[in-house]
Design a protein around this motif. Structure first.
Motif, PDB file in Angstrom:
ATOM      1  N   GLY A  46       0.826  -1.196   0.000  1.00 20.18           N
ATOM      2  CA  GLY A  46       0.000   0.000   0.000  1.00 20.18           C
ATOM      3  C   GLY A  46       0.861   1.246   0.000  1.00 20.18           C
ATOM      4  O   GLY A  46       0.497   2.268  -0.567  1.00 20.18           O
ATOM      5  N   ARG A  47       2.029   1.149   0.643  1.00 18.61           N
ATOM      6  CA  ARG A  47       2.953   2.270   0.675  1.00 18.61           C
ATOM      7  C   ARG A  47       3.410   2.634  -0.734  1.00 18.61           C
ATOM      8  O   ARG A  47       3.529   3.809  -1.072  1.00 18.61           O
ATOM      9  N   ASP A  48       3.671   1.626  -1.584  1.00 18.41           N
ATOM     10  CA  ASP A  48       4.076   1.879  -2.971  1.00 18.41           C
ATOM     11  C   ASP A  48       2.988   2.647  -3.718  1.00 18.41           C
ATOM     12  O   ASP A  48       3.278   3.586  -4.452  1.00 18.41           O
ATOM     13  N   HIS A  49       1.743   2.213  -3.530  1.00 22.66           N
ATOM     14  CA  HIS A  49       0.624   2.876  -4.208  1.00 22.66           C
ATOM     15  C   HIS A  49       0.462   4.309  -3.703  1.00 22.66           C
ATOM     16  O   HIS A  49       0.220   5.224  -4.487  1.00 22.66           O
ATOM     17  N   ASP A  50       0.614   4.492  -2.398  1.00 14.98           N
ATOM     18  CA  ASP A  50       0.506   5.832  -1.829  1.00 14.98           C
ATOM     19  C   ASP A  50       1.605   6.737  -2.355  1.00 14.98           C
ATOM     20  O   ASP A  50       1.371   7.903  -2.677  1.00 14.98           O
ATOM     21  N   GLU A  51       2.812   6.194  -2.459  1.00 13.66           N
ATOM     22  CA  GLU A  51       3.944   6.974  -2.965  1.00 13.66           C
ATOM     23  C   GLU A  51       3.715   7.371  -4.430  1.00 13.66           C
ATOM     24  O   GLU A  51       3.974   8.505  -4.821  1.00 13.66           O
ATOM     25  N   GLU A  59       0.138  13.437  -7.846  1.00 14.16           N
ATOM     26  CA  GLU A  59      -0.469  14.675  -7.354  1.00 14.16           C
ATOM     27  C   GLU A  59       0.532  15.822  -7.323  1.00 14.16           C
ATOM     28  O   GLU A  59       0.165  16.973  -7.522  1.00 14.16           O
ATOM     29  N   ARG A 119       0.787   7.675  -5.912  1.00  7.28           N
ATOM     30  CA  ARG A 119      -0.313   8.647  -5.925  1.00  7.28           C
ATOM     31  C   ARG A 119       0.215  10.045  -5.568  1.00  7.28           C
ATOM     32  O   ARG A 119      -0.130  11.028  -6.215  1.00  7.28           O
ATOM     33  N   ARG A 120       1.066  10.114  -4.536  1.00 11.35           N
ATOM     34  CA  ARG A 120       1.639  11.403  -4.150  1.00 11.35           C
ATOM     35  C   ARG A 120       2.491  11.981  -5.287  1.00 11.35           C
ATOM     36  O   ARG A 120       2.468  13.185  -5.535  1.00 11.35           O
TER      37      ARG A 120
END
Length: 103
Positions: free
Chosen positions: A27-32, A38, A34-35
């Protein structure tokens, strides 16, 4: 059927297969990622596909977003009309093809 949708069908299928196959990604990879999108560090996948579609030797059958040496890279797996498989690395910010490797 819309020609664009017809061309994207293999990509959509490949992405769904990758997701269902449990490709390791936290999930951290996906969050990174996404950031990064953005913040404007990377372009959306659809934009990059539009930029490189004429430079690819065939149909996209898979895609990954990776961070290599601090830079984001889309890695496209492409199958040509002769059945050859290629890995195409594309800078995720500029959309420039960095390297192509036949598998």
């Amino acid at each position: 059927m819309d020609l664009r949708l017809h061309r994207l069908r293999p990509l959509i299928l490949a992405l769904s297969l990758l997701a269902s196959a449990g490709v390791p990604a936290s999930g951290r990879d996906h969050d990174e990622a996404r950031r990064a999108a953005e913040a404007g560090e990377i372009r959306p996948l659809a934009d990059v596909l539009d930029l490189v579609k004429g430079k690819l030797p065939g149909e996209v059958v898979g895609v990954k977003l990776e961070r290599e040496g601090g830079a984001w890279t889309y890695e496209f797996r492409v199958l040509d009309g002769k059945g050859r498989l290629f890995d195409i690395h594309v800078d995720a910010k500029s959309g420039e093809v960095e390297r192509t490797k036949e598998k």
